[in-house]
Design a protein around this motif. Structure first.
Motif, PDB file in Angstrom:
ATOM      1  N   SER A 286       0.595  -1.046  -0.288  1.00 58.92           N
ATOM      2  CA  SER A 286      -0.303  -0.743   0.427  1.00 58.92           C
ATOM      3  C   SER A 286       1.069   1.677  -0.204  1.00 58.92           C
ATOM      4  CB  SER A 286      -1.254   0.006   1.709  1.00 58.92           C
ATOM      5  OG  SER A 286      -0.196  -0.116   2.771  1.00 58.92           O
ATOM      6  N   THR A 287       2.191   1.091  -0.161  1.00 64.37           N
ATOM      7  CA  THR A 287       2.927   2.454  -0.539  1.00 64.37           C
ATOM      8  C   THR A 287       2.605   3.361  -1.925  1.00 64.37           C
ATOM      9  OG1 THR A 287       5.158   0.758  -0.387  1.00 64.37           O
ATOM     10  CG2 THR A 287       5.465   2.871  -1.483  1.00 64.37           C
ATOM     11  N   PHE A 288       2.410   4.324  -1.269  1.00 66.66           N
ATOM     12  CA  PHE A 288       1.522   5.453  -2.207  1.00 66.66           C
ATOM     13  C   PHE A 288       2.217   5.671  -3.368  1.00 66.66           C
ATOM     14  CE2 PHE A 288       0.407   9.671  -3.154  1.00 66.66           C
ATOM     15  CZ  PHE A 288      -1.172   9.320  -4.056  1.00 66.66           C
ATOM     16  N   GLY A 289       1.533   5.747  -4.200  1.00 65.11           N
ATOM     17  CA  GLY A 289       2.240   6.083  -5.763  1.00 65.11           C
ATOM     18  C   GLY A 289       2.128   6.985  -6.106  1.00 65.11           C
ATOM     19  N   SER A 290       0.909   7.410  -6.396  1.00 63.15           N
ATOM     20  CA  SER A 290       0.262   9.066  -7.028  1.00 63.15           C
ATOM     21  C   SER A 290      -1.184   8.967  -7.649  1.00 63.15           C
ATOM     22  CB  SER A 290       0.657   8.970  -9.187  1.00 63.15           C
ATOM     23  OG  SER A 290       0.119   9.254  -9.454  1.00 63.15           O
ATOM     24  N   PRO A 291      -1.286  10.596  -7.472  1.00 60.45           N
ATOM     25  CA  PRO A 291      -3.122   9.929  -7.354  1.00 60.45           C
ATOM     26  C   PRO A 291      -3.257  10.562  -9.114  1.00 60.45           C
ATOM     27  CG  PRO A 291      -2.059  12.276  -7.109  1.00 60.45           C
ATOM     28  CD  PRO A 291      -0.766  11.680  -6.815  1.00 60.45           C
ATOM     29  N   ARG A 292      -2.447  10.143  -9.840  1.00 58.69           N
ATOM     30  CA  ARG A 292      -3.102   9.844 -10.871  1.00 58.69           C
ATOM     31  C   ARG A 292      -3.163   9.106 -11.737  1.00 58.69           C
ATOM     32  NH1 ARG A 292      -4.395  11.866 -15.630  1.00 58.69           N
ATOM     33  NH2 ARG A 292      -2.457  11.850 -16.285  1.00 58.69           N
ATOM     34  N   ARG A 293      -3.764   8.798 -12.230  1.00 56.47           N
ATOM     35  CA  ARG A 293      -4.770   7.442 -12.803  1.00 56.47           C
ATOM     36  C   ARG A 293      -4.473   7.249 -14.186  1.00 56.47           C
ATOM     37  NH1 ARG A 293      -4.448   6.608  -8.475  1.00 56.47           N
ATOM     38  NH2 ARG A 293      -2.399   5.168  -9.229  1.00 56.47           N
ATOM     39  N   CYS A 294      -3.598   7.664 -14.573  1.00 58.52           N
ATOM     40  CA  CYS A 294      -3.708   7.914 -16.297  1.00 58.52           C
ATOM     41  C   CYS A 294      -3.480   5.821 -17.239  1.00 58.52           C
ATOM     42  CB  CYS A 294      -2.702   8.863 -16.937  1.00 58.52           C
ATOM     43  SG  CYS A 294      -0.655   8.221 -15.805  1.00 58.52           S
ATOM     44  N   GLY A 295      -3.562   5.912 -17.966  1.00 60.48           N
ATOM     45  CA  GLY A 295      -4.329   4.432 -18.277  1.00 60.48           C
ATOM     46  C   GLY A 295      -2.841   3.711 -18.579  1.00 60.48           C
ATOM     47  N   GLY A 296      -2.611   2.501 -18.288  1.00 56.24           N
ATOM     48  CA  GLY A 296      -0.513   1.826 -18.565  1.00 56.24           C
ATOM     49  C   GLY A 296       0.379   1.841 -17.873  1.00 56.24           C
ATOM     50  N   GLN A 297      -0.641   2.153 -16.532  1.00 57.35           N
ATOM     51  CA  GLN A 297       0.105   2.099 -15.215  1.00 57.35           C
ATOM     52  C   GLN A 297      -0.134  -0.120 -14.840  1.00 57.35           C
ATOM     53  OE1 GLN A 297      -0.027   5.283 -12.104  1.00 57.35           O
ATOM     54  NE2 GLN A 297      -1.691   5.776 -12.997  1.00 57.35           N
ATOM     55  N   GLY A 298      -1.260  -0.210 -15.465  1.00 52.80           N
ATOM     56  CA  GLY A 298      -1.478  -1.332 -15.260  1.00 52.80           C
ATOM     57  C   GLY A 298       0.086  -2.658 -16.177  1.00 52.80           C
ATOM     58  N   ASP A 299      -0.289  -1.849 -17.381  1.00 55.98           N
ATOM     59  CA  ASP A 299       0.820  -2.689 -18.225  1.00 55.98           C
ATOM     60  C   ASP A 299       2.280  -2.833 -17.438  1.00 55.98           C
ATOM     61  OD1 ASP A 299      -1.583  -3.160 -19.912  1.00 55.98           O
ATOM     62  OD2 ASP A 299      -1.411  -0.875 -20.449  1.00 55.98           O
ATOM     63  N   ILE A 300       2.802  -1.467 -16.907  1.00 55.06           N
ATOM     64  CA  ILE A 300       4.056  -1.428 -17.055  1.00 55.06           C
ATOM     65  C   ILE A 300       3.879  -2.566 -15.794  1.00 55.06           C
ATOM     66  CG2 ILE A 300       5.577  -0.450 -15.065  1.00 55.06           C
ATOM     67  CD1 ILE A 300       4.758   2.996 -15.965  1.00 55.06           C
ATOM     68  N   LEU A 301       3.078  -2.290 -14.679  1.00 53.65           N
ATOM     69  CA  LEU A 301       3.072  -3.523 -13.639  1.00 53.65           C
ATOM     70  C   LEU A 301       3.280  -4.775 -13.870  1.00 53.65           C
ATOM     71  CD1 LEU A 301       2.934  -3.524 -10.571  1.00 53.65           C
ATOM     72  CD2 LEU A 301       0.156  -3.989 -10.754  1.00 53.65           C
ATOM     73  N   SER A 302       2.152  -5.502 -15.446  1.00 52.54           N
ATOM     74  CA  SER A 302       2.329  -6.809 -15.534  1.00 52.54           C
ATOM     75  C   SER A 302       3.554  -6.792 -16.331  1.00 52.54           C
ATOM     76  CB  SER A 302       0.945  -6.771 -16.576  1.00 52.54           C
ATOM     77  OG  SER A 302       1.979  -6.170 -17.811  1.00 52.54           O
ATOM     78  N   GLY A 303       4.128  -5.670 -17.114  1.00 50.24           N
ATOM     79  CA  GLY A 303       6.469  -6.521 -17.011  1.00 50.24           C
ATOM     80  C   GLY A 303       6.928  -6.623 -16.168  1.00 50.24           C
ATOM     81  N   SER A 304       6.713  -5.689 -15.309  1.00 47.98           N
ATOM     82  CA  SER A 304       7.661  -5.459 -14.006  1.00 47.98           C
ATOM     83  C   SER A 304       7.319  -7.104 -13.551  1.00 47.98           C
ATOM     84  CB  SER A 304       7.489  -4.061 -13.110  1.00 47.98           C
ATOM     85  OG  SER A 304       7.116  -3.047 -13.993  1.00 47.98           O
ATOM     86  N   VAL A 305       6.030  -7.011 -13.043  1.00 47.01           N
ATOM     87  CA  VAL A 305       5.750  -8.620 -12.367  1.00 47.01           C
ATOM     88  C   VAL A 305       6.554  -9.748 -13.091  1.00 47.01           C
ATOM     89  CG1 VAL A 305       3.696 -10.180 -11.753  1.00 47.01           C
ATOM     90  CG2 VAL A 305       3.609  -7.557 -10.732  1.00 47.01           C
ATOM     91  N   ALA A 306       6.580  -9.527 -14.439  1.00 45.19           N
ATOM     92  CA  ALA A 306       6.607 -11.047 -14.938  1.00 45.19           C
ATOM     93  C   ALA A 306       8.285 -11.143 -14.827  1.00 45.19           C
ATOM     94  CB  ALA A 306       6.561 -10.425 -16.766  1.00 45.19           C
ATOM     95  N   VAL A 307       9.235  -9.991 -15.140  1.00 46.48           N
ATOM     96  CA  VAL A 307      10.432 -10.276 -14.675  1.00 46.48           C
ATOM     97  C   VAL A 307      11.119 -10.790 -13.155  1.00 46.48           C
ATOM     98  CG1 VAL A 307      12.752  -8.876 -14.122  1.00 46.48           C
ATOM     99  CG2 VAL A 307      11.080  -8.619 -16.588  1.00 46.48           C
ATOM    100  N   PHE A 308      10.620 -10.040 -12.471  1.00 43.51           N
ATOM    101  CA  PHE A 308      10.640  -9.844 -10.820  1.00 43.51           C
ATOM    102  C   PHE A 308      10.008 -11.450 -10.128  1.00 43.51           C
ATOM    103  CE2 PHE A 308      10.058  -5.766  -9.795  1.00 43.51           C
ATOM    104  CZ  PHE A 308      11.824  -5.883  -9.184  1.00 43.51           C
ATOM    105  N   ALA A 309       9.124 -12.232 -11.113  1.00 43.86           N
ATOM    106  CA  ALA A 309       8.758 -13.820 -10.410  1.00 43.86           C
ATOM    107  C   ALA A 309       9.553 -13.905 -11.045  1.00 43.86           C
ATOM    108  CB  ALA A 309       7.833 -14.066 -11.419  1.00 43.86           C
ATOM    109  N   SER A 310      10.175 -14.072 -12.201  1.00 40.36           N
ATOM    110  CA  SER A 310      11.511 -15.427 -13.166  1.00 40.36           C
ATOM    111  C   SER A 310      12.912 -15.082 -12.159  1.00 40.36           C
ATOM    112  CB  SER A 310      11.785 -14.991 -14.334  1.00 40.36           C
ATOM    113  OG  SER A 310      12.200 -13.906 -14.591  1.00 40.36           O
ATOM    114  N   TRP A 311      12.550 -13.695 -11.247  1.00 43.01           N
ATOM    115  CA  TRP A 311      13.992 -13.250 -10.849  1.00 43.01           C
ATOM    116  C   TRP A 311      13.947 -14.157  -9.063  1.00 43.01           C
ATOM    117  CZ3 TRP A 311      15.089  -7.447 -10.978  1.00 43.01           C
ATOM    118  CH2 TRP A 311      15.781  -7.566 -12.535  1.00 43.01           C
TER     119      TRP A 311
END
Ligand code: NPW
Ligand code: ATP
Ligand code: MG
Length: 377
Positions: A286-311
């Motif tokens: 729940s670390t605070f990120g940003s109050p902006r809800r622009c589209g695409g943040q979920g996409d950053i998340l999915s790519g990042s999760v893929a890397v961290f899950a494999s690590w």
């Protein structure tokens, strides 16, 4: 009660054993864990709410920084290209070219060595023009470009083409900007089945969630599957799988039940806090990120999760913990990805305020990771 079950206690021990020793090390669980509402998210242990006596779906505030530090591989000079991860994104169609680009470039910016995109022909040139770093395969087809009598052969050609690459990937992300064309989704179902047979971890997001919600067999019982629903996607999943509405009062129980009903998968429910469950434990970032809800943040998340899950998978394998003592690497991947996105969103917002967009956030992925886990130390 799950909270007092041996499996629950084992998870606590596992989460603790993964993390570095706490400075005020004590044998009591209370010394290591604190209620989620008290957690700053910066201690050196995973914190939990209400310790052992709590209800079945106790929510833990993860010490996500410790998780990131622990699973991120060192920049070892002896390593060769590919060892830090090869990721593929299956997505990108006539309408959406941004989403697969965001996911694939984020995987590279987090630290993967190679990032592929499998998309439709229409989307491929556009995605290539965004970045020369990505390896783009223009192989998917939508119904409008395939005659009825060609469908079977085109479908099998697409599968053969993707299968050639599949074994090389450490994780695939299915769904960002995929669209909902029925022929294309049929082909992607075949790709998902193939990935599963090859034991490749899979992050299902965006239209991939639309696909699996209508075909749960694609992820049922797959411990290497991570679902990352946003508010709409979660609503659809709950209605389909649990046959009821989302209930915020029993949110963590409902999330646990959803994982258990689908069987084996890890789900990260995105929102004000990202809440993660594999049907056994429930953890949140729940670390605070940003109050902006622009589209695409979920996409950053999915790519990042893929890397961290494999690590995380690599980390756990090389640290040789007995299978029954292993923390779920998919959960660790979600925790790390969520924190990194939130840190980057926070830095981007500090700089760009109301004009913050997804590309601004991607620019800060590197600094965010560096702040937690310096490249040279
Ligand atoms: N820059 C880009 O390229 C970006 C592209 N993006 C990509 O967009 C895709 C959709 O993802 P999203 O997040 O907009 O859909 P979501 O929140 O589930 O629904 C919101 C509302 O819209 C509706 N709806 C959506 N799609 C529909 C469809 N094909 N046809 C009909 N209805 C549709 C939906 O209605 P419902 O399904 O509930 O009936 C709901 O009410 C996905 O591939 C994603 O990756 C994003 O990642 C952002 C950046
Ligand atoms: N209300 C909120 N407060 C704080 N952070 C949020 C909130 N909602 C979402 N987020 C953050 O934004 C990230 C993306 O979540 P979001 O719900 O926007 O995904 P999405 O709709 O799939 O995004 P995309 O536009 O890429 O498809 C989450 O990881 C979460 O960290
Ligand atoms: Mg999305």
């Amino acid at each position: 009660m799950w909270a007092t079950s041996p499996a629950f206690r084992r998870q606590l021990v596992l989460l603790r054993s993964l993390l570095p020793p706490h400075p005020s090390s004590s044998s009591s669980v209370a010394g290591r864990f604190a209620p989620a509402s008290y957690s700053s998210g910066s201690s050196s242990s995973l914190r939990a709410s209400h310790a052992m006596a709590a209800s079945a779906a106790t929510v833990y505030e993860a010490d996500a920084e410790a998780v990131v530090r622990r699973i991120t591989p060192p920049l070892d000079r002896a390593r060769h290209k590919g060892q830090a991860g090869k990721i593929a994104v299956i997505g990108g169609c006539r309408e959406y070219t941004g989403a697969p680009y965001f996911a694939a470039i984020s995987a590279l910016k987090v630290g993967a060595d190679l990032s592929h995109v499998f998309c439709t022909k229409d989307a491929a040139t556009v995605i290539k023009s965004y970045s020369p770093e990505l390896i783009v395969h223009p192989i998917l087809e939508e119904s409008y470009s395939v005659r009825n009598d060609e469908r079977a052969s085109v479908s099998s050609k697409i599968l053969t083409e993707v299968a050639k690459w599949m074994e090389r990937f450490d994780c695939i992300v299915v769904g960002p900007g995929l669209g909902r064309d029925s022929f294309l989704l049929d082909c992607v179902s075949n790709i998902m089945k193939h990935a599963r047979q090859a034991n490749i971890p899979i992050v299902v997001d965006g239209d991939g969630l639309f696909l699996i919600t209508n075909n749960l067999g694609l992820v049922e019982g797959n411990p290497l599957a991570i679902l990352t629903p946003n508010v709409y996607e979660y609503k659809r999943l709950v209605q389909k799988v649990l046959n009821c509405y989302v209930n915020e009062e029993t949110a963590s129980e409902q999330l646990t039940a959803l994982c258990q009903k689908i069987g084996g998968v890890t789900i990260m429910r995105k929102g004000k806090a990202d809440v993660i469950s594999d049907g056994k434990t429930v953890t949140q970032v729940s670390t605070f990120g940003s109050p902006r809800r622009c589209g695409g943040q979920g996409d950053i998340l999915s790519g990042s999760v893929a890397v961290f899950a494999s690590w995380a998978q690599q980390f756990l394998l090389s640290n040789e913990q007995p299978t029954e003592k292993r923390v779920n690497p998919m959960t660790l991947g979600c925790i790390a990805g969520s924190l990194l996105l939130r840190k980057a969103a926070s830095l981007a917002f500090e700089k760009n305020k109301r004009s913050t967009v997804t590309t601004d956030i991607i620019e800060f992925l590197g600094k965010s990771l560096e702040d937690i886990c310096p490249a040279e130390h």
